[in-house]
Design an enzyme around this catalytic site. Structure first.
Site, mmCIF file in Angstrom:
data_model
loop_
_atom_site.group_PDB
_atom_site.id
_atom_site.type_symbol
_atom_site.label_atom_id
_atom_site.label_comp_id
_atom_site.label_asym_id
_atom_site.label_seq_id
_atom_site.Cartn_x
_atom_site.Cartn_y
_atom_site.Cartn_z
ATOM 1 N N LEU A 663 74.956 59.027 66.366
ATOM 2 C CA LEU A 663 74.883 58.340 67.645
ATOM 3 C C LEU A 663 72.998 57.790 67.874
ATOM 4 C CD1 LEU A 663 76.606 57.412 70.097
ATOM 5 C CD2 LEU A 663 75.481 59.162 71.194
ATOM 6 N N ARG A 667 66.906 52.225 68.252
ATOM 7 C CA ARG A 667 65.818 53.087 67.518
ATOM 8 C C ARG A 667 66.071 53.141 66.107
ATOM 9 N NH1 ARG A 667 64.502 58.717 70.640
ATOM 10 N NH2 ARG A 667 66.735 59.399 69.494
ATOM 11 N N ASN A 718 77.903 51.866 76.176
ATOM 12 C CA ASN A 718 77.241 52.726 75.794
ATOM 13 C C ASN A 718 77.708 54.268 76.518
ATOM 14 O OD1 ASN A 718 75.077 53.992 75.410
ATOM 15 N ND2 ASN A 718 73.906 53.166 77.075
ATOM 16 N N ARG A 723 80.273 59.927 71.049
ATOM 17 C CA ARG A 723 79.935 61.190 70.245
ATOM 18 C C ARG A 723 80.791 61.461 69.805
ATOM 19 N NH1 ARG A 723 75.269 63.919 69.023
ATOM 20 N NH2 ARG A 723 74.145 62.939 71.063
ATOM 21 N N ASP A 739 71.591 64.160 66.587
ATOM 22 C CA ASP A 739 70.741 63.002 67.073
ATOM 23 C C ASP A 739 70.587 62.288 66.147
ATOM 24 O OD1 ASP A 739 71.510 63.418 69.627
ATOM 25 O OD2 ASP A 739 71.005 64.208 70.300
ATOM 26 N N ASP A 740 69.500 61.245 66.617
ATOM 27 C CA ASP A 740 69.046 59.954 65.464
ATOM 28 C C ASP A 740 67.727 60.533 65.236
ATOM 29 O OD1 ASP A 740 67.741 59.057 67.478
ATOM 30 O OD2 ASP A 740 68.427 56.864 67.495
ATOM 31 N N ASP A 741 67.230 61.495 65.942
ATOM 32 C CA ASP A 741 65.638 62.155 66.217
ATOM 33 C C ASP A 741 66.006 63.227 65.421
ATOM 34 O OD1 ASP A 741 66.666 63.299 68.106
ATOM 35 O OD2 ASP A 741 64.926 62.278 70.192
ATOM 36 N N ASP A 836 76.999 66.959 75.976
ATOM 37 C CA ASP A 836 77.301 68.583 74.794
ATOM 38 C C ASP A 836 78.012 69.982 75.817
ATOM 39 O OD1 ASP A 836 75.209 68.413 76.556
ATOM 40 O OD2 ASP A 836 73.347 68.700 75.403
ATOM 41 N N ARG A 879 71.740 67.795 84.262
ATOM 42 C CA ARG A 879 72.633 68.781 84.832
ATOM 43 C C ARG A 879 73.182 70.208 84.664
ATOM 44 N NH1 ARG A 879 72.182 68.062 78.692
ATOM 45 N NH2 ARG A 879 72.990 70.021 77.888
#
Length: 922
Positions: A663, A667, A718, A723, A739-741, A836, A879
Site C-alpha cells: 500500500l 511516496r 483513499n 490493503r 508497507d512501502d517504507d 491492522d 487506536r
C-alpha cells in the site's frame, strides 16, 4: 556590324598568341626537367672516372672508410640497431600470422560446435516438453486440475416424474427432479412475482417488501424460468384482515401457476412468520411435490427431509444494530434462567382447515402424563429455594395470541429483550400437544434468546428447531426431554464458564448467520435445499483490479544490506511464469462431505458466505496429509539439512509462491526503493501495488525491473481498507502485506513464509503489539511497548491467507472486505487508522488463536522516509478508541495473549551436507 566583326577578329589573334606562349613555356620546362639532370649526371660521372678511385666524390668507398669517420659513427650504430629490430619485428609478425591462422581454425571449430550444441539443445527442449506433457497426463489421471465448472442447463422439455404413492410420503428422491439441477448448473432459482397469483394481494405488504429486497440481492435468482432448478412461491404471511382462501381454491391457484407442471415438483412454498400466532393455512392443502418452508408444522403435515422448518421473520426490513446487542461477557448474568409465559389451556386445534379430531386422536402417541404441571411446580420450587436468582412467571398481563397448548409470549418485545439481557439461560418450553412439532411461538423465543446472548434451554426433545437437519443445536442450546425438568437446575449449574461462553458465541453465530435479517433467512432456505441436492456453492468473487499502466526502467539492483546472506541459498528465483495456487479442488467435497461442519463450525458471528452458508471452515486442528499417508506432493519435504534444506521449502503442501501487496500514497521515491529491494526474492509470484492516491503516478516515473510482474492497482478512494481487498490479480493463497517504507531482509521474509506455511490460519508477522485493560478508566488500551507478551501483529509486514484453497478455508481478505460489519471499516476510514487492529480482531475471533510473531524485530526504521502517520500524537489515542469500539461490535474481546515467538536458531548457519541438523524454532 563592322565593330562586331573587328572585335571578333582582334580577339582571335590574342588567343593565338597566348597559345603560342604557353606551348613555348611548356617546352622549356620539359627541357629543364629532363635534359638538365641527364647532363648533370653525365658530367659528374666523367669527373669521378678521370680522378681515379682515390678522388671519387659520389661513388662508394672501399673498406668501410665511411664508418671510420667520427661524425657518422653514431649513425652507423643506429642503423645496425634498427636493422636488428626490423628483423625481430618481422619474426614476430610471422609468428602472429601463424597464431591468427590457428585461431581462425579454432573459431571455425567453435562455430561448428555451437551449431551442434544448438541442435542438441533443441532436442533436449523437445524431450523436456514431452516429459512435462507426459507428467501432466499422469497427474491428471490421479488428480485432474479443476476450474470453474461449466454450467449445464436443464432440458426445455420436462419429461416429468412418476407419481409418488402419497404426497405425505414425499422425499427428495421421489418428489424432486434432479435432472433440472446438474452439479454444474449454478443452482438457478426463479421467483414468482407476488402479483402473478390471486392470493398475492392478501400478503402482508411488509413481508412482500422484505422478500422482494432479499430476492433482488440474491446471486442465484434468475429471470429465465426455463433454466431454473428451483421455483419459489411466497404464500405468507397473510394479513389478519384478509382470511385465506379455502383449501380447494388454494389448490386450484397453485396448479394454475405457469411452471407448476401438474404436481409442483421443484417448487418451494415459503411462508414467513412475523407473529407467534401464525395461520397454518397450508395444513389441509395438497401441495403435491412442492416443498413447504414455514415456522409452524403439525406432525401429520411435516415431511421429514423434504419440508423445511424456518425461523420467524423478526427483522423484516431493519438491520440489527451491533452496538445495541449486549456483550457476551461477563459470562454469568443477574439471573441464572428466566421464563415468562402463559399456557393456553385448550387442546382443541385452531386450524380451521383441519377436519375435526377427538381429544384422544390429538394425543395419540404422546406420553400419558401432561408434564406442563410438573414443569410449573419444579420451576417454582427452584425459584423459592433461593439457591440462584431465578425469574419464572406463568401468568401475563398482556399475553400474545398463540396456538393451543403453546406457552404464550408475555408483554412487548422490548420488555422481553430487557429481561433476557439479564439472563444466563432462557427457557423455551415446547407445546403440550406432541403433534405440534414446530411453532412460530417457540421460534420467536429461540430467536430472542440467541439475539441477546441468553443460552436457550429447550424443554421437549420432540420439537423441530429451525434447520435442524443441518444445524447441530446442541452446540448452542441445551435440549432435554420434559421428564428431566427436575434435573434441569443441576444441569445448568454444572456448566463451566468456558462452556457457557462457547455456547453463547455459537448462538450468536447462528443468529447473525441464519436468523437476523430477511436476506439471511432467504439465503439459508436456498442453501438448505442446495446442500440437500448436493449442488456446490457459487465461488466467492474477487475484487476486479483496475491496473495503472507504467513504464519499467533499468534492471533493479540488490540492496547491499539485504544481500548480506553470505553463501546462504534462500531458494530459487523463479525464471518461469508465475505459479498460481490451485483452486476449485474441493468444489463438490465442501458440499457433499462437510455439511455439518459447514453449518456448525462457528468462525464467529460473521458468516463466511452470506449467500452460500454451507461453505465450511475446516477445524483449526485439521492436519493435511499426515506422516502415514504415503503421499509426497511436488516440492514436498524430502528431509535434508544445511544447504539442501535452505534451498527447498519442504512441508506437506505442493509448490507455492506468495504475493506482495504494498500500500502506498504519493511516496514515489520510497516506493521505488522498496520495490528494488524485492529483486531476487525467492518464491515471489508478483507485486501488487495498491495506489491509494487519487492522483496517478508521474508519467516520467521509471519503475524498477525486478524480473517479475508489478501490477499497479487504482483504488476508488483513499482507504486503508484497500490493503485487504481480495484483488483478482492475487493468484496465490499467501499474501505478504507490507508497507512501502518497511525494510525487511530477504532471509527474514523467507523465514516468515516458512512459518506461515506451518500455520496457514494465523497472521504471521514481525512487529508485535498487545492490548491491556485500564482499571482506572475501565476501558481497553493499545500498547506498543516492548514486551514478552503480545496479542497483535501489525499487518505492515505480515503474511495472511487470501482465499479458500485445497487445504484450508480461511479467506481473510474476503471476510474483512465483505463479511465483517461495515461499522468497523467505516471507523477505519474515519480515523485513517486501525486497519491492522481490525484484521487481528477478525482472525483471532475466527480461529480463537493469537497471531505468530517471527524474529525479534519490533519496529522498522526507514532512513530518509517522510514522516509517517504513526508518529502523530493522536495516532495512539485513535487506536485506543478503535479497540474499545471493536469490542462493542464483537460483543467481547477476541484478542488472545501469547508469549510464543518463532526465531530461527540455525537459519543462517552454514551446515555441510553430511550433517543431520535442521532448523529449530523456539
Amino acid at each position: 556590324m563592322q565593330r562586331n566583326g573587328g572585335g571578333v577578329g582582334g580577339g582571335g589573334q590574342t588567343w593565338v598568341l597566348r597559345r603560342v606562349r604557353l606551348t613555348w613555356l611548356s617546352f622549356m620546362l620539359f627541357f629543364i626537367l629532363v635534359f638538365f639532370p641527364l647532363i648533370a649526371h653525365y658530367y659528374l660521372t666523367t669527373i669521378d672516372e678521370a680522378g681515379g678511385p682515390d678522388k671519387r666524390i659520389f661513388g662508394p668507398r672501399p673498406g668501410g672508410e665511411l664508418c671510420e669517420a667520427k661524425h657518422v659513427q653514431d649513425l652507423c650504430r643506429i642503423r645496425e640497431s634498427v636493422s636488428e629490430e626490423l628483423l625481430q619485428l618481422e619474426a614476430k609478425r610471422q609468428e602472429l600470422n601463424g597464431e591468427i591462422a590457428r585461431l581462425n581454425l579454432r573459431i571455425e571449430a567453435c562455430k561448428r560446435s555451437i551449431d551442434s550444441a544448438k541442435q542438441d539443445l533443441l532436442q533436449l527442449k523437445n524431450v523436456i516438453s514431452q516429459t512435462e506433457h507426459s507428467y501432466k497426463e499422469l497427474m491428471a489421471q490421479n488428480q485432474p486440475k479443476l476450474s470453474l465448472p461449466v454450467r449445464l442447463l436443464p432440458d426445455k422439455d420436462d419429461p416429468g416424474l412418476p407419481p409418488p404413492k402419497s404426497s405425505r410420503s414425499c422425499r427428495l428422491r421421489s418428489c424432486f427432479d434432479y435432472a433440472r439441477c446438474p452439479l454444474t448448473s449454478g443452482f438457478p432459482v426463479y421467483v414468482y412475482d407476488t402479483g402473478s397469483y390471486p392470493w398475492g394481494n392478501y400478503l402482508d405488504p411488509l413481508v412482500k417488501q422484505a422478500f422482494a429486497a432479499s430476492v433482488k440481492s440474491n446471486i442465484y435468482v434468475t429471470d429465465n424460468p426455463s433454466i431454473a432448478c428451483l421455483y419459489l412461491v411466497l404464500v405468507g404471511e397473510i394479513l389478519e384482515s384478509s382470511p385465506p382462501p379455502p383449501p380447494s381454491e388454494l389448490e386450484k391457484q397453485l396448479k394454475a401457476l405457469p411452471y407448476w407442471r401438474s404436481d409442483g415438483h421443484n417448487h418451494v412454498l415459503v411462508h414467513f412468520s412475523q407473529k407467534s400466532m401464525t395461520q397454518n393455512f397450508l395444513y389441509n392443502v395438497s401441495t403435491g411435490r412442492a416443498a413447504v418452508a414455514q415456522s409452524t408444522f403439525l406432525e401429520r403435515q411435516y415431511r421429514e427431509g423434504f419440508d423445511l422448518v424456518v425461523s420467524p421473520l423478526v427483522h423484516a426490513l431493519s438491520e440489527p444494530n451491533f452496538l445495541e446487542v449486549p456483550p457476551q461477557v461477563p459470562v454469568k448474568r443477574k439471573y441464572l434462567f428466566t421464563f415468562q409465559g402463559e399456557r393456553v389451556e385448550s387442546l382443541r386445534s385452531s386450524l380451521q382447515e383441519a377436519p375435526p379430531q377427538s381429544f384422544e386422536e390429538e394425543l395419540e402417541g404422546d406420553p400419558p402424563a401432561d408434564y406442563d404441571d410438573r414443569i410449573i411446580g419444579t420451576l417454582k420450587a427452584v425459584q423459592d429455594s433461593h439457591l440462584d436468582q431465578v425469574l419464572v412467571e406463568f401468568t401475563c398481563k398482556n399475553p400474545k395470541p398463540s396456538l393451543p397448548t403453546e406457552w404464550a409470549l408475555c408483554g412487548e418485545r422490548e420488555d422481553r429483550l430487557k429481561m433476557l439481557k439479564e439472563s444466563t439461560f432462557a427457557l423455551v418450553i415446547s407445546p403440550g400437544d406432541g403433534q405440534l412439532v414446530a411453532s412460530a411461538g417457540c421460534g420467536m423465543r429461540l430467536f430472542e434468546a440467541l439475539e441477546v446472548g441468553a443460552i436457550p434451554v429447550v424443554l421437549g426433545d420432540h420439537s423441530r428447531l429451525p434447520y435442524h437437519q443441518f444445524i447441530r443445536w446442541t452446540e448452542a442450546a441445551i435440549i432435554v426431554p420434559k421428564p428431566r425438568v427436575t434435573e434441569l437446575h443441576f444441569l445448568m449449574r454444572s456448566l463451566s464458564d468456558n462452556d457457557v461462553l462457547a455456547m453463547r458465541r455459537q448462538g450468536r453465530f447462528l443468529w447473525e448467520t441464519y436468523f437476523s435479517t430477511s436476506e439471511n433467512v432467504l439465503n439459508t432456505i436456498l442453501a438448505s435445499i442446495r446442500t440437500s441436492i448436493q449442488v456446490p456453492a457459487t465461488p466467492i468473487r474477487d475484487e476486479p483490479a483496475q491496473e495503472i499502466p507504467h513504464k519499467a526502467g533499468k534492471l533493479a539492483g540488490t540492496d547491499a544490506n539485504l544481500a548480506d546472506n553470505g553463501d546462504l541459498d534462500l531458494g530459487p528465483v523463479e525464471t518461469e511464469p508465475p505459479y498460481a495456487s490451485p483452486r476449485f479442488l474441493r468444489n463438490f467435497t465442501y458440499t457433499a462431505a462437510d455439511t455439518y461442519r459447514a453449518w456448525n463450525r462457528a468462525p464467529g458471528p460473521f458468516h463466511l458466505f452470506p449467500h452460500t452458508p454451507l461453505d465450511p471452515v475446516l477445524p483449526s486442528e485439521a492436519k493435511f496429509l499426515g506422516s502415514g499417508t504415503g503421499f509426497r506432493p511436488i516440492g514436498g519435504g524430502s528431509g535434508g539439512s544445511g544447504k539442501e534444506f535452505q534451498a527447498a521449502l519442504g512441508g506437506n503442501v505442493p509448490r507455492e509462491q506468495f504475493t506482495v501487496v504494498m500500500l502506498t500514497y504519493e511516496r514515489e521515491e520510497v516506493l521505488m526503493n522498496s520495490l528494488e529491494r524485492l529483486n531476487g526474492l525467492p518464491y515471489l509470484n508478483k507485486v501488487v501495488v495498491v495506489w491509494n492516491s487519487p492522483k496517478p503516478p508521474s508519467e516520467d516515473l521509471l519503475w524498477p525491473d525486478i524480473g517479475l510482474p508489478i501490477v499497479v492497482v487504482r483504488t476508488e478512494k483513499n482507504s486503508l481498507n484497500n490493503r485487504f481487498l481480495p484483488w483478482d490479480v492475487v493468484e496465490t493463497e499467501a499474501i505478504l502485506s507490507i508497507d512501502d517504507d518497511a525494510h525487511l531482509r530477504h532471509d527474514e521474509i523467507m523465514f516468515g513464509f516458512r512459518v506461515w506455511r506451518e500455520a496457514r490460519d494465523r497472521i504471521v508477522g514481525f512487529p508485535g503489539r498487545y492490548h491491556a485493560w485500564d482499571v482506572n478508566h475501565q476501558s481497553w488500551l493499545y500498547n506498543s511497548n516492548y514486551s514478552c507478551e503480545l496479542s497483535m501483529v501489525l499487518t505492515g509486514a505480515a503474511f495472511f491467507h487470501k482465499v479458500r484453497s485445497f487445504y484450508f478455508n480461511y479467506y481473510y481478505a474476503y471476510l474483512y472486505s465483505y463479511v465483517m460489519p461495515q461499522a468497523i471499516r467505516d471507523m477505519v476510514d474515519e480515523y485513517i487508522n486501525c486497519e491492522d487492529i481490525a484484521m487481528n480482531f477478525l482472525v483471532s475471533h475466527i480461529t480463537r488463536k493469537p497471531p505468530i510473531k517471527v524474529t525479534s524485530r519490533w519496529t522498522f526504521r526507514c532512513p530518509g522516509c517522510p514522516q509517517a502517520l504513526s508518529h502523530d500524537d493522536s495516532h495512539f489515542h485513535e487506536r485506543h478508541k478503535c479497540i474499545n469500539f471493536f469490542v462493542k461490535v464483537y460483543g467481547y474481546m477476541p484478542l488472545l495473549y501469547t508469549q510464543f515467538r518463532v526465531d530461527s536458531v540455525l537459519f543462517k548457519t552454514r551446515l555441510p551436507h553430511d550433517k543431520t541438523k535442521c532448523f529449530k524454532f523456539i
